[in-house]
Design a protein around this motif. Structure first.
Motif, PDB file in Angstrom:
ATOM      1  N   UNK A  25      45.637  33.190 111.662  1.00 41.95           N
ATOM      2  CA  UNK A  25      44.578  33.163 112.660  1.00 41.95           C
ATOM      3  C   UNK A  25      43.719  31.922 112.480  1.00 41.95           C
ATOM      4  N   UNK A  26      43.647  31.119 113.515  1.00 39.11           N
ATOM      5  CA  UNK A  26      42.809  29.922 113.474  1.00 39.11           C
ATOM      6  C   UNK A  26      43.515  28.662 113.057  1.00 39.11           C
ATOM      7  N   UNK A  27      44.735  28.741 112.490  1.00 35.05           N
ATOM      8  CA  UNK A  27      45.405  27.519 112.031  1.00 35.05           C
ATOM      9  C   UNK A  27      46.914  27.710 111.987  1.00 35.05           C
ATOM     10  N   UNK A  28      47.617  26.865 112.741  1.00 37.32           N
ATOM     11  CA  UNK A  28      49.082  26.814 112.691  1.00 37.32           C
ATOM     12  C   UNK A  28      49.482  25.379 112.398  1.00 37.32           C
ATOM     13  N   UNK A  29      50.459  25.188 111.508  1.00 39.70           N
ATOM     14  CA  UNK A  29      50.884  23.846 111.104  1.00 39.70           C
ATOM     15  C   UNK A  29      52.394  23.712 111.197  1.00 39.70           C
ATOM     16  N   UNK A  30      52.824  22.521 111.562  1.00 35.54           N
ATOM     17  CA  UNK A  30      54.224  22.142 111.483  1.00 35.54           C
ATOM     18  C   UNK A  30      54.235  20.642 111.209  1.00 35.54           C
ATOM     19  N   UNK A  31      55.402  20.071 110.952  1.00 37.91           N
ATOM     20  CA  UNK A  31      55.437  18.627 110.745  1.00 37.91           C
ATOM     21  C   UNK A  31      56.506  18.194 109.777  1.00 37.91           C
ATOM     22  N   UNK A  32      56.314  17.003 109.196  1.00 40.32           N
ATOM     23  CA  UNK A  32      57.193  16.429 108.187  1.00 40.32           C
ATOM     24  C   UNK A  32      56.339  16.241 106.940  1.00 40.32           C
ATOM     25  N   UNK A  33      56.468  17.145 105.987  1.00 41.45           N
ATOM     26  CA  UNK A  33      55.592  17.148 104.821  1.00 41.45           C
ATOM     27  C   UNK A  33      56.215  16.297 103.714  1.00 41.45           C
ATOM     28  N   UNK A  34      56.084  14.986 103.876  1.00 41.94           N
ATOM     29  CA  UNK A  34      56.687  14.007 102.990  1.00 41.94           C
ATOM     30  C   UNK A  34      55.810  12.763 103.021  1.00 41.94           C
ATOM     31  N   UNK A  35      55.879  11.951 101.970  1.00 40.71           N
ATOM     32  CA  UNK A  35      55.134  10.691 101.978  1.00 40.71           C
ATOM     33  C   UNK A  35      55.559   9.864 103.197  1.00 40.71           C
ATOM     34  N   UNK A  36      54.573   9.425 103.988  1.00 41.75           N
ATOM     35  CA  UNK A  36      54.857   8.730 105.236  1.00 41.75           C
ATOM     36  C   UNK A  36      54.969   9.661 106.422  1.00 41.75           C
ATOM     37  N   UNK A  37      54.859  10.977 106.173  1.00 38.82           N
ATOM     38  CA  UNK A  37      54.999  11.951 107.242  1.00 38.82           C
ATOM     39  C   UNK A  37      53.663  12.437 107.778  1.00 38.82           C
TER      40      UNK A  37
END
Length: 280
Positions: A25-37
């Motif tokens: 609730x209040x925060x959803x995350x996605x992405x590329x969790x790597x240096x430079x990401x």
């Protein structure tokens, strides 16, 4: 160029597979969790976004935001959002990058270590222009649908983050991905945005264009032979913005594609195909 495209995608995948779509609730995350990401998030509209305790950005009216992880990012980061009395946070693990060493010889000495007073003065003037262009903070979230590739055909001639040795002298890491293509190849905007700089003849970059995609996420296009946009112009994804060239400090025709989030250098290829977390 099918092999080149596959190499481009595999390189991005190896450096940062899409992370888990963490949602609370209040925060959803996605992405590329790597240096430079990066991490792309959805939260309350206009919530303040903190990274490791520092307020760095504000979510858009739709509640979208982006956070970048530099080449030398630590192994973890805490992302926190605050809206009134509502607060939510998440600790994310940042995977290490795999950075090569590349050597480039045969560059004119004055382009590597200039000493002429007039050249140094020119570099200083141009640095001020670039600083102003990168300081843009458009109130937008054009990154929410990810990027498309700026070229239709290419071959990767230098990976992002490589440690460069120029004419035998170690230099700062290369914060771009070099895409080899013939002079005159059309360069297209990877996402909607605002042109913050368009200079046809800089000492190092040659023809340079900067595009702000929102919240300080700014992409850069170097060594162009022709620029097709002007500062202050709004561009849409897929629009022609210039042509590949070999201007500035370059040994052959290619596009050096770069990306910054505020003062952090990111790998733009990792945003290709990315998507913001869906609404709850």
């Amino acid at each position: 160029m099918i092999a080149a495209r596959r190499s481009f995608l595999l390189g991005a995948g190896a450096l940062g597979l899409a992370g888990p779509a963490w949602s609370r609730e209040g925060l959803a995350l996605d992405g590329r969790f790597v240096q430079g990401g990066f991490a792309m998030g959805r939260t309350w509209p206009r919530a303040i976004v903190f990274v490791d305790g520092e307020a760095l950005t504000t979510a858009s009216a739709a509640g979208l935001f982006i956070v970048g992880f530099d080449r030398d990012a630590a192994a973890s980061a805490r992302i926190e959002v605050l809206s009134g009395v509502r607060r939510e946070s998440r600790d994310v693990t940042i995977a290490p990058g795999d950075f090569a060493i590349t050597r480039i010889d045969g560059l004119p000495p004055q382009t590597v270590t200039p000493t002429a007073p007039e050249v140094l003065a020119r570099i200083q003037r141009e640095a001020a222009l670039k600083t102003e262009g990168f300081a843009s903070r458009a109130d937008a979230d054009h990154f929410n649908g990810g990027f498309i590739r700026p070229l239709e055909t290419w071959r990767v001639t230098s990976r992002w983050g490589a440690q460069r040795v120029l004419n035998g002298t170690p230099a700062r890491p290369h914060y771009g991905i070099d895409l080899g293509a013939p002079t005159g190849t059309v360069i297209r905007a990877p996402a909607d945005g605002l042109v913050t700089l368009a200079e046809p003849d800089l000492h190092f970059e040659g023809g340079l264009t900067l595009i702000d995609h929102g919240q300080g996420l700014i992409s850069a296009y170097l060594h162009q032979s022709r620029l097709d946009v002007r500062p202050g112009e709004r561009v849409v994804q897929g629009q022609a913005i210039g042509r590949v060239g070999a201007s500035g400090r370059a040994t052959g025709p290619h596009l050096c594609w770069r990306l910054k989030w505020r003062d952090r250098n990111l790998d733009p290829s990792l945003l290709v195909g990315a998507e913001a977390p869906p609404p709850a």
